[in-house]
Write a protein that holds these residues in place. Sequence first.
Motif, PDB file in Angstrom:
ATOM      1  N   THR A 119       0.856  -1.192   0.000  1.00 43.93           N
ATOM      2  CA  THR A 119       0.000   0.000   0.000  1.00 43.93           C
ATOM      3  C   THR A 119       0.889   1.238   0.000  1.00 43.93           C
ATOM      4  O   THR A 119       2.062   1.178   0.346  1.00 43.93           O
ATOM      5  CB  THR A 119      -0.933   0.023   1.216  1.00 43.93           C
ATOM      6  OG1 THR A 119      -0.141  -0.203   2.371  1.00 43.93           O
ATOM      7  CG2 THR A 119      -1.999  -1.025   1.093  1.00 43.93           C
ATOM      8  N   SER A 120       0.283   2.349  -0.380  1.00 48.94           N
ATOM      9  CA  SER A 120       1.098   3.540  -0.605  1.00 48.94           C
ATOM     10  C   SER A 120       1.408   4.225   0.714  1.00 48.94           C
ATOM     11  O   SER A 120       0.626   4.223   1.659  1.00 48.94           O
ATOM     12  CB  SER A 120       0.374   4.484  -1.541  1.00 48.94           C
ATOM     13  OG  SER A 120      -0.878   4.811  -0.994  1.00 48.94           O
ATOM     14  N   THR A 121       2.574   4.850   0.748  1.00 47.32           N
ATOM     15  CA  THR A 121       2.936   5.709   1.860  1.00 47.32           C
ATOM     16  C   THR A 121       2.536   7.134   1.491  1.00 47.32           C
ATOM     17  O   THR A 121       2.348   7.431   0.319  1.00 47.32           O
ATOM     18  CB  THR A 121       4.442   5.633   2.097  1.00 47.32           C
ATOM     19  OG1 THR A 121       5.098   5.821   0.842  1.00 47.32           O
ATOM     20  CG2 THR A 121       4.850   4.284   2.669  1.00 47.32           C
ATOM     21  N   PRO A 122       2.391   8.018   2.486  1.00 50.48           N
ATOM     22  CA  PRO A 122       2.044   9.405   2.132  1.00 50.48           C
ATOM     23  C   PRO A 122       3.062  10.000   1.171  1.00 50.48           C
ATOM     24  O   PRO A 122       4.258   9.756   1.266  1.00 50.48           O
ATOM     25  CB  PRO A 122       2.062  10.121   3.486  1.00 50.48           C
ATOM     26  CG  PRO A 122       1.799   9.061   4.479  1.00 50.48           C
ATOM     27  CD  PRO A 122       2.384   7.794   3.932  1.00 50.48           C
ATOM     28  N   LEU A 123       2.539  10.766   0.238  1.00 53.08           N
ATOM     29  CA  LEU A 123       3.386  11.308  -0.820  1.00 53.08           C
ATOM     30  C   LEU A 123       4.314  12.381  -0.238  1.00 53.08           C
ATOM     31  O   LEU A 123       3.854  13.312   0.408  1.00 53.08           O
ATOM     32  CB  LEU A 123       2.498  11.905  -1.906  1.00 53.08           C
ATOM     33  CG  LEU A 123       3.105  12.105  -3.279  1.00 53.08           C
ATOM     34  CD1 LEU A 123       3.490  10.775  -3.880  1.00 53.08           C
ATOM     35  CD2 LEU A 123       2.126  12.809  -4.176  1.00 53.08           C
ATOM     36  N   PRO A 124       5.630  12.261  -0.442  1.00 54.83           N
ATOM     37  CA  PRO A 124       6.525  13.322   0.031  1.00 54.83           C
ATOM     38  C   PRO A 124       6.310  14.608  -0.770  1.00 54.83           C
ATOM     39  O   PRO A 124       5.865  14.574  -1.917  1.00 54.83           O
ATOM     40  CB  PRO A 124       7.920  12.739  -0.193  1.00 54.83           C
ATOM     41  CG  PRO A 124       7.737  11.711  -1.235  1.00 54.83           C
ATOM     42  CD  PRO A 124       6.359  11.169  -1.084  1.00 54.83           C
ATOM     43  N   ALA A 125       6.619  15.735  -0.129  1.00 56.03           N
ATOM     44  CA  ALA A 125       6.349  17.031  -0.771  1.00 56.03           C
ATOM     45  C   ALA A 125       7.166  17.200  -2.046  1.00 56.03           C
ATOM     46  O   ALA A 125       6.732  17.870  -2.985  1.00 56.03           O
ATOM     47  CB  ALA A 125       6.657  18.173   0.196  1.00 56.03           C
ATOM     48  N   THR A 126       8.354  16.556  -2.104  1.00 50.79           N
ATOM     49  CA  THR A 126       9.187  16.718  -3.293  1.00 50.79           C
ATOM     50  C   THR A 126       8.542  16.098  -4.519  1.00 50.79           C
ATOM     51  O   THR A 126       8.841  16.487  -5.640  1.00 50.79           O
ATOM     52  CB  THR A 126      10.554  16.077  -3.067  1.00 50.79           C
ATOM     53  OG1 THR A 126      10.345  14.727  -2.646  1.00 50.79           O
ATOM     54  CG2 THR A 126      11.358  16.815  -2.031  1.00 50.79           C
ATOM     55  N   ALA A 127       7.651  15.111  -4.302  1.00 48.19           N
ATOM     56  CA  ALA A 127       7.108  14.373  -5.439  1.00 48.19           C
ATOM     57  C   ALA A 127       6.089  15.177  -6.225  1.00 48.19           C
ATOM     58  O   ALA A 127       5.756  14.831  -7.348  1.00 48.19           O
ATOM     59  CB  ALA A 127       6.480  13.080  -4.970  1.00 48.19           C
ATOM     60  N   THR A 128       5.551  16.250  -5.635  1.00 50.03           N
ATOM     61  CA  THR A 128       4.552  17.038  -6.361  1.00 50.03           C
ATOM     62  C   THR A 128       5.150  18.307  -6.940  1.00 50.03           C
ATOM     63  O   THR A 128       4.435  19.137  -7.472  1.00 50.03           O
ATOM     64  CB  THR A 128       3.394  17.408  -5.426  1.00 50.03           C
ATOM     65  OG1 THR A 128       3.944  17.963  -4.235  1.00 50.03           O
ATOM     66  CG2 THR A 128       2.558  16.210  -5.102  1.00 50.03           C
TER      67      THR A 128
END
Lengths: 173, 104
Positions: A119-128
Amino acid sequence: MTAVKLIFLMTAVVILGSAVAVVSARKIIHAALWLVLTLLGVAVMFALLESSFFAVVQVLVYIGAISILIIFAVMLSRSSFVDEGSQTHRRWWIAAIGLLVIFVAWVAVLSLWPQWSVTSTPLPATATDLATLGKQLVDPNAYLLPFELSSILLVTALVGAIFTAMERKGDQP
Amino acid sequence: MIPLSWFLILAASLMFIGLFGVLTRKNLIGALMGIELMLNSVNLNLAAFWRYLHAENPEMDGLVFMALIFVVAAAETAVGLALIISAYRRRKSVDANDMDLLKG
């Protein structure tokens, strides 16, 4: 059953149902319109995957450009193709059975993969951060070469498309 | 949260539905629509893999691949439709069964 899962399942049903309609609709113009719905469902999936940029690109490029191009081509060639009668080859069931077998085998093999149900982990801010994506595309140490090659491919393909579809003398049968 | 497998199964189904369309459609434009479905399933897979396994990666490799697939899809559609229009102009048909000039 969380709300996200419910949205996923509903969108998946829409995608698969309209995809089946794309390959089985009798009138080709209906298939083109079902294709728009499928592409819209995939855009929703991109949004669910928190890749909002590509959800927008999907709507712009696929629905706005590619499906319109397909609808134009359907309209330009429509009078020739009779909508009555079978729209598929005679032995379509061989393809259906073969593909179903491969699909089941594919899923069976993939399900042995250890990261199958991660399952996914929370998206890091760098990814957006879209600026990073833009810099990656023009960075010589990253993806500059594939980016430039794809630009050349696109220009070549469009020039070739214009040349191929151009009307010339002696084309008429 | 949604497990990765759901996205993979959805993308695989979409891929095989598209391949079925390519294999069985008589209309050439219908076959091209099947190819669009297949390219979309690949993009869905790339997006899912990026989100679940590579989101921490600062290189954004999954997104770059998705952008490249969009470009390839646009090029493929333009060339494919131009070929179909050209073939239609010569043979007055978009039926795959009529494209038998090279048949022995």
